[in-house]
Design a protein around this motif. Structure first.
Motif, PDB file in Angstrom:
ATOM      1  N   ASP A 266       7.885 -13.011  -6.689  1.00  0.00           N
ATOM      2  CA  ASP A 266       7.458 -13.012  -5.290  1.00  0.00           C
ATOM      3  C   ASP A 266       6.022 -13.512  -5.228  1.00  0.00           C
ATOM      4  O   ASP A 266       5.232 -13.275  -6.143  1.00  0.00           O
ATOM      5  CB  ASP A 266       7.548 -11.602  -4.694  1.00  0.00           C
ATOM      6  CG  ASP A 266       8.928 -10.993  -4.872  1.00  0.00           C
ATOM      7  OD1 ASP A 266       9.896 -11.556  -4.336  1.00  0.00           O
ATOM      8  OD2 ASP A 266       9.024  -9.969  -5.576  1.00  0.00           O
ATOM      9  N   ILE A 267       5.689 -14.184  -4.120  1.00  0.00           N
ATOM     10  CA  ILE A 267       4.353 -14.764  -3.960  1.00  0.00           C
ATOM     11  C   ILE A 267       3.809 -14.394  -2.584  1.00  0.00           C
ATOM     12  O   ILE A 267       4.516 -14.512  -1.574  1.00  0.00           O
ATOM     13  CB  ILE A 267       4.385 -16.302  -4.097  1.00  0.00           C
ATOM     14  CG1 ILE A 267       4.879 -16.707  -5.487  1.00  0.00           C
ATOM     15  CG2 ILE A 267       3.006 -16.903  -3.826  1.00  0.00           C
ATOM     16  CD1 ILE A 267       5.257 -18.177  -5.594  1.00  0.00           C
ATOM     17  N   LEU A 268       2.564 -13.932  -2.557  1.00  0.00           N
ATOM     18  CA  LEU A 268       1.855 -13.706  -1.301  1.00  0.00           C
ATOM     19  C   LEU A 268       0.680 -14.676  -1.245  1.00  0.00           C
ATOM     20  O   LEU A 268      -0.254 -14.570  -2.040  1.00  0.00           O
ATOM     21  CB  LEU A 268       1.336 -12.271  -1.221  1.00  0.00           C
ATOM     22  CG  LEU A 268       2.220 -11.215  -0.557  1.00  0.00           C
ATOM     23  CD1 LEU A 268       1.556  -9.848  -0.671  1.00  0.00           C
ATOM     24  CD2 LEU A 268       2.503 -11.556   0.896  1.00  0.00           C
ATOM     25  N   LEU A 269       0.727 -15.624  -0.344  1.00  0.00           N
ATOM     26  CA  LEU A 269      -0.381 -16.559  -0.179  1.00  0.00           C
ATOM     27  C   LEU A 269      -1.448 -15.882   0.668  1.00  0.00           C
ATOM     28  O   LEU A 269      -1.193 -15.495   1.813  1.00  0.00           O
ATOM     29  CB  LEU A 269       0.103 -17.847   0.496  1.00  0.00           C
ATOM     30  CG  LEU A 269      -0.962 -18.928   0.709  1.00  0.00           C
ATOM     31  CD1 LEU A 269      -1.539 -19.398  -0.623  1.00  0.00           C
ATOM     32  CD2 LEU A 269      -0.386 -20.095   1.487  1.00  0.00           C
ATOM     33  N   ASN A 270      -2.621 -15.720   0.105  1.00  0.00           N
ATOM     34  CA  ASN A 270      -3.693 -14.959   0.757  1.00  0.00           C
ATOM     35  C   ASN A 270      -4.927 -15.828   0.940  1.00  0.00           C
ATOM     36  O   ASN A 270      -5.898 -15.725   0.196  1.00  0.00           O
ATOM     37  CB  ASN A 270      -4.025 -13.711  -0.074  1.00  0.00           C
ATOM     38  CG  ASN A 270      -5.089 -12.857   0.585  1.00  0.00           C
ATOM     39  OD1 ASN A 270      -5.292 -12.914   1.788  1.00  0.00           O
ATOM     40  ND2 ASN A 270      -5.799 -12.079  -0.214  1.00  0.00           N
ATOM     41  N   GLU A 271      -4.889 -16.673   1.960  1.00  0.00           N
ATOM     42  CA  GLU A 271      -6.029 -17.531   2.271  1.00  0.00           C
ATOM     43  C   GLU A 271      -6.876 -16.959   3.405  1.00  0.00           C
ATOM     44  O   GLU A 271      -7.888 -17.529   3.761  1.00  0.00           O
ATOM     45  CB  GLU A 271      -5.532 -18.932   2.672  1.00  0.00           C
ATOM     46  CG  GLU A 271      -4.980 -19.746   1.528  1.00  0.00           C
ATOM     47  CD  GLU A 271      -6.052 -20.195   0.543  1.00  0.00           C
ATOM     48  OE1 GLU A 271      -7.246 -20.196   0.907  1.00  0.00           O
ATOM     49  OE2 GLU A 271      -5.696 -20.543  -0.587  1.00  0.00           O
ATOM     50  N   THR A 272      -6.434 -15.847   3.961  1.00  0.00           N
ATOM     51  CA  THR A 272      -7.111 -15.280   5.119  1.00  0.00           C
ATOM     52  C   THR A 272      -8.040 -14.148   4.720  1.00  0.00           C
ATOM     53  O   THR A 272      -7.876 -13.546   3.661  1.00  0.00           O
ATOM     54  CB  THR A 272      -6.077 -14.758   6.136  1.00  0.00           C
ATOM     55  OG1 THR A 272      -6.762 -14.156   7.236  1.00  0.00           O
ATOM     56  CG2 THR A 272      -5.165 -13.719   5.496  1.00  0.00           C
ATOM     57  N   ASP A 273      -9.006 -13.857   5.559  1.00  0.00           N
ATOM     58  CA  ASP A 273      -9.884 -12.716   5.334  1.00  0.00           C
ATOM     59  C   ASP A 273      -9.458 -11.513   6.169  1.00  0.00           C
ATOM     60  O   ASP A 273     -10.139 -10.487   6.181  1.00  0.00           O
ATOM     61  CB  ASP A 273     -11.342 -13.083   5.668  1.00  0.00           C
ATOM     62  CG  ASP A 273     -11.944 -14.020   4.635  1.00  0.00           C
ATOM     63  OD1 ASP A 273     -11.549 -13.926   3.456  1.00  0.00           O
ATOM     64  OD2 ASP A 273     -12.792 -14.849   5.012  1.00  0.00           O
ATOM     65  N   THR A 274      -8.334 -11.635   6.868  1.00  0.00           N
ATOM     66  CA  THR A 274      -7.835 -10.527   7.687  1.00  0.00           C
ATOM     67  C   THR A 274      -6.461 -10.113   7.170  1.00  0.00           C
ATOM     68  O   THR A 274      -5.495 -10.862   7.278  1.00  0.00           O
ATOM     69  CB  THR A 274      -7.741 -10.929   9.163  1.00  0.00           C
ATOM     70  OG1 THR A 274      -6.958 -12.124   9.280  1.00  0.00           O
ATOM     71  CG2 THR A 274      -9.118 -11.182   9.750  1.00  0.00           C
ATOM     72  N   ILE A 275      -6.386  -8.912   6.627  1.00  0.00           N
ATOM     73  CA  ILE A 275      -5.159  -8.412   6.018  1.00  0.00           C
ATOM     74  C   ILE A 275      -4.037  -8.277   7.054  1.00  0.00           C
ATOM     75  O   ILE A 275      -2.848  -8.334   6.696  1.00  0.00           O
ATOM     76  CB  ILE A 275      -5.420  -7.052   5.325  1.00  0.00           C
ATOM     77  CG1 ILE A 275      -4.172  -6.564   4.560  1.00  0.00           C
ATOM     78  CG2 ILE A 275      -5.853  -6.020   6.333  1.00  0.00           C
ATOM     79  CD1 ILE A 275      -3.725  -7.455   3.445  1.00  0.00           C
ATOM     80  N   GLU A 276      -4.398  -8.144   8.329  1.00  0.00           N
ATOM     81  CA  GLU A 276      -3.381  -7.940   9.367  1.00  0.00           C
ATOM     82  C   GLU A 276      -2.339  -9.046   9.370  1.00  0.00           C
ATOM     83  O   GLU A 276      -1.160  -8.805   9.651  1.00  0.00           O
ATOM     84  CB  GLU A 276      -4.039  -7.848  10.752  1.00  0.00           C
ATOM     85  CG  GLU A 276      -4.750  -6.537  11.039  1.00  0.00           C
ATOM     86  CD  GLU A 276      -6.066  -6.410  10.287  1.00  0.00           C
ATOM     87  OE1 GLU A 276      -6.583  -7.448   9.812  1.00  0.00           O
ATOM     88  OE2 GLU A 276      -6.563  -5.274  10.154  1.00  0.00           O
ATOM     89  N   LEU A 277      -2.750 -10.269   9.052  1.00  0.00           N
ATOM     90  CA  LEU A 277      -1.806 -11.383   9.047  1.00  0.00           C
ATOM     91  C   LEU A 277      -0.775 -11.259   7.929  1.00  0.00           C
ATOM     92  O   LEU A 277       0.317 -11.835   8.018  1.00  0.00           O
ATOM     93  CB  LEU A 277      -2.567 -12.715   8.909  1.00  0.00           C
ATOM     94  CG  LEU A 277      -3.492 -13.077  10.069  1.00  0.00           C
ATOM     95  CD1 LEU A 277      -4.275 -14.346   9.749  1.00  0.00           C
ATOM     96  CD2 LEU A 277      -2.691 -13.248  11.361  1.00  0.00           C
ATOM     97  N   LEU A 278      -1.110 -10.513   6.885  1.00  0.00           N
ATOM     98  CA  LEU A 278      -0.200 -10.364   5.745  1.00  0.00           C
ATOM     99  C   LEU A 278       0.643  -9.099   5.809  1.00  0.00           C
ATOM    100  O   LEU A 278       1.603  -8.962   5.048  1.00  0.00           O
ATOM    101  CB  LEU A 278      -1.009 -10.363   4.433  1.00  0.00           C
ATOM    102  CG  LEU A 278      -1.650 -11.685   4.032  1.00  0.00           C
ATOM    103  CD1 LEU A 278      -2.505 -11.477   2.788  1.00  0.00           C
ATOM    104  CD2 LEU A 278      -0.616 -12.750   3.782  1.00  0.00           C
ATOM    105  N   LEU A 279       0.309  -8.181   6.697  1.00  0.00           N
ATOM    106  CA  LEU A 279       1.011  -6.897   6.735  1.00  0.00           C
ATOM    107  C   LEU A 279       2.522  -7.022   6.957  1.00  0.00           C
ATOM    108  O   LEU A 279       3.302  -6.308   6.309  1.00  0.00           O
ATOM    109  CB  LEU A 279       0.386  -5.986   7.790  1.00  0.00           C
ATOM    110  CG  LEU A 279      -1.029  -5.470   7.470  1.00  0.00           C
ATOM    111  CD1 LEU A 279      -1.558  -4.603   8.605  1.00  0.00           C
ATOM    112  CD2 LEU A 279      -1.058  -4.713   6.143  1.00  0.00           C
TER     113      LEU A 279
END
Length: 202
Positions: A171-184
């Motif tokens: 599994d992959i989580l792309l984390n280019e953002t500084d706001t965790i809310e977008l990934l929740l």
């Protein structure tokens, strides 16, 4: 216990992702924290480090001199391998102990060197990679640690490449953002997947 291994390069955002899993009630085992414990004053790794590298790599308080060791291993692959050979067995023992006492449907093991140390891949059931571009890594670590771009690049060069981590991932989580809310929402979906896999693999 179903074991999810979580890894990613420096500055990829592993901590914020694990905090989100923790909010779902999932126990987190962070091998970086374990590594700090075994290299603290009186830690289990200190005698071996003193024997292999000398007293100059131990502080007056009896802990690992991290700055001195960091400078050495970034420029000396043999020293890096020696240090890992001393540390990894102790970290694995402590990780196993934490897994055995963990309470939850599954556990997330955060292992920065999971792909580099191949034995870890045999010890987990699922691999989640937190991914971002090298440019994002450099920016985050400079902001967080005050390192120069050259220092961050040196750390990245000592880690598995982005391509190697992605090739090993389930599994992959792309984390280019500084706001965790977008990934929740994505983390919630992964949580549901891991709950299902934990139930069906029991």
């Amino acid at each position: 216990m179903f074991k999810v291994g979580l890894t990613g390069g420096i500055g990829s955002g592993k901590t914020v992702i694990t905090n989100a899993f923790s909010a779902h009630g999932i126990p987190i085992i962070d091998t970086d924290l374990i590594a700090h414990r075994v290299t603290a004053s009186g830690g289990a790794a200190i005698p071996s480090i003193r024997t292999q590298f000398g007293a100059t790599f131990i502080t007056a308080e009896g802990a690992l001199n991290r700055n001195r060791m960091r400078e050495l291993v970034f420029n000396n692959m043999q020293a890096k391998q020696q240090l890992e050979a001393s540390m990894q067995p102790l970290i694995r023992i402590e990780t196993d102990r934490a897994i055995q006492t963990a309470s939850g449907p599954y556990v997330v093991c955060v292992v920065p060197l999971l792909v580099e140390v191949s034995d870890w891949l045999k010890r987990i059931d699922r691999l989640l990679v937190v991914d971002c571009t090298v440019q994002t890594q450099v920016k985050r670590v400079m902001r967080r640690n005050g390192f120069t771009p050259q220092q961050v690049q040196a750390i990245i060069a000592c880690q598995a490449t982005r391509q190697t981590r992605l090739a090993a991932a389930d599994d992959i989580l792309l984390n280019e953002t500084d706001t965790i809310e977008l990934l929740l929402p994505k983390i919630s979906l992964l949580h549901k997947l891991y709950l299902y896999l934990a139930r069906t693999s029991a």
